[in-house]
Design a protein around this motif. Structure first.
Motif, PDB file in Angstrom:
ATOM      1  N   ARG A 200      13.043   6.572   0.253  1.00  0.00           N
ATOM      2  CA  ARG A 200      12.191   6.770   1.575  1.00  0.00           C
ATOM      3  C   ARG A 200      11.463   7.724   1.711  1.00  0.00           C
ATOM      4  NH1 ARG A 200      16.393   9.869   4.927  1.00  0.00           N
ATOM      5  NH2 ARG A 200      14.772   9.203   6.271  1.00  0.00           N
ATOM      6  N   ILE A 201      11.482   8.735   0.651  1.00  0.00           N
ATOM      7  CA  ILE A 201      10.097   9.548   0.578  1.00  0.00           C
ATOM      8  C   ILE A 201       8.408   8.580   0.113  1.00  0.00           C
ATOM      9  CG2 ILE A 201       9.197  11.535  -0.828  1.00  0.00           C
ATOM     10  CD1 ILE A 201      12.525  12.523  -1.415  1.00  0.00           C
ATOM     11  N   LEU A 202       9.110   8.460  -1.030  1.00  0.00           N
ATOM     12  CA  LEU A 202       7.417   7.131  -0.914  1.00  0.00           C
ATOM     13  C   LEU A 202       7.326   6.322   0.071  1.00  0.00           C
ATOM     14  CD1 LEU A 202       8.767   6.031  -4.665  1.00  0.00           C
ATOM     15  CD2 LEU A 202       6.808   7.472  -4.190  1.00  0.00           C
ATOM     16  N   ALA A 203       7.896   6.084   0.693  1.00  0.00           N
ATOM     17  CA  ALA A 203       7.413   5.341   2.157  1.00  0.00           C
ATOM     18  C   ALA A 203       7.055   6.033   2.977  1.00  0.00           C
ATOM     19  CB  ALA A 203       8.517   4.533   3.113  1.00  0.00           C
ATOM     20  N   GLU A 204       7.581   7.632   3.194  1.00  0.00           N
ATOM     21  CA  GLU A 204       6.757   8.430   4.128  1.00  0.00           C
ATOM     22  C   GLU A 204       5.740   8.645   3.927  1.00  0.00           C
ATOM     23  OE1 GLU A 204       5.729  10.744   7.115  1.00  0.00           O
ATOM     24  OE2 GLU A 204       7.818   9.081   6.886  1.00  0.00           O
ATOM     25  N   MET A 205       5.488   9.145   2.761  1.00  0.00           N
ATOM     26  CA  MET A 205       4.210   9.484   2.146  1.00  0.00           C
ATOM     27  C   MET A 205       3.463   8.099   2.093  1.00  0.00           C
ATOM     28  SD  MET A 205       5.071  12.359  -0.885  1.00  0.00           S
ATOM     29  CE  MET A 205       6.128  10.969  -1.804  1.00  0.00           C
ATOM     30  N   ALA A 206       3.273   7.035   1.857  1.00  0.00           N
ATOM     31  CA  ALA A 206       2.157   6.255   2.118  1.00  0.00           C
ATOM     32  C   ALA A 206       2.113   6.006   3.264  1.00  0.00           C
ATOM     33  CB  ALA A 206       3.634   4.496   1.405  1.00  0.00           C
ATOM     34  N   ARG A 207       2.970   6.285   4.372  1.00  0.00           N
ATOM     35  CA  ARG A 207       2.077   5.740   5.488  1.00  0.00           C
ATOM     36  C   ARG A 207       1.157   7.473   5.780  1.00  0.00           C
ATOM     37  NH1 ARG A 207       6.120   8.216   9.147  1.00  0.00           N
ATOM     38  NH2 ARG A 207       4.458   7.863  10.260  1.00  0.00           N
ATOM     39  N   ARG A 208       0.955   8.644   5.310  1.00  0.00           N
ATOM     40  CA  ARG A 208      -0.296   9.413   5.196  1.00  0.00           C
ATOM     41  C   ARG A 208      -1.294   8.952   4.643  1.00  0.00           C
ATOM     42  NH1 ARG A 208       3.296  13.804   7.946  1.00  0.00           N
ATOM     43  NH2 ARG A 208       4.914  13.065   8.003  1.00  0.00           N
ATOM     44  N   GLU A 209      -2.493   9.451   4.834  1.00  0.00           N
ATOM     45  CA  GLU A 209      -3.516   9.529   3.812  1.00  0.00           C
ATOM     46  C   GLU A 209      -3.448  10.779   2.667  1.00  0.00           C
ATOM     47  OE1 GLU A 209      -7.119   9.313   6.068  1.00  0.00           O
ATOM     48  OE2 GLU A 209      -6.407   8.196   7.668  1.00  0.00           O
TER      49      GLU A 209
END
Length: 198
Positions: free
Chosen positions: A114-123
């Motif tokens: 989930r952490i990695l998915a959230e980071m992928a959403r951000r530039e």
């Protein structure tokens, strides 16, 4: 006003020419959970207390302050550009650890996805990783362990492609327990790393 109580306070100068008094609009927007704080808008000719979602304070040409409520349509029309330009809100995650080690629990390993998915959403995410321990052991050993836990999480994230320079780590030892306990009491929820992604 406490941090986090007010999601956004927006002001817009609506006035025309430079010699005329400005007309301001202030709108109190809720946070993602629908909560708001309290804001007092005041000048020499009046004041308004804003403490409900979408409450407004408007100044008239004579300087008086009027309280009201903005509609969703008005907020979108007046502030739509500014709201759409905002970065995503910060999000927090917690990973838990086995006693006396920097080994993440099996359940927490699932949270890493989930952490990695959230980071992928951000530039360009900024990540803060803060390690904690329970109240078993001495301050020096817990300080070292909490920093070791934070460093372990940073290494994991870097290994998954997150740039190291975007990750700040710190260790708090046993100073900030999530669950208050007596000294020497084992508490799994205190053995944690808190991760904030902005």
């Amino acid at each position: 006003m406490r941090r986090g109580d007010v999601a956004l306070i927006a002001a817009l100068v609506l006035g025309g020419c430079a010699t005329a008094p400005s007309q301001d609009l202030v709108v109190l927007l809720p946070d993602k959970d629908g909560k708001v704080g309290t804001l007092v808008v005041q000048n020499q000719k009046g004041s308004a207390v804003l403490n409900t979602a979408y409450a407004t304070a408007r100044t008239a040409p004579d300087g008086s302050v009027t309280r009201g409520t903005a509609s969703q349509g008005e907020i979108k029309e007046v502030f739509g550009g500014a709201l759409s330009a905002q970065p995503p809100r910060p999000i927090s995650f917690t990973l838990y650890f086995e006693s006396g080690s920097d080994e993440i629990t099996a359940q927490s390993k699932q949270e890493v996805k989930r952490i990695l998915a959230e980071m992928a959403r951000r530039e360009a995410p900024d990540i803060t990783v803060i390690g904690h321990t329970d109240l078993v052991g001495s301050d020096p050993s817990n300080d070292a362990l909490s920093l070791q836990r934070a460093g372990r999480v940073k290494s994991m994230l870097v290994g998954m492609g997150v740039p190291a320079e975007r990750i700040l780590i710190a260790g708090r030892g046993r100073r900030e327990p999530l669950v208050p306990t007596a000294d020497g009491v084992i508490e799994p929820r205190n053995r944690r790393v808190e991760i904030s992604v902005r």
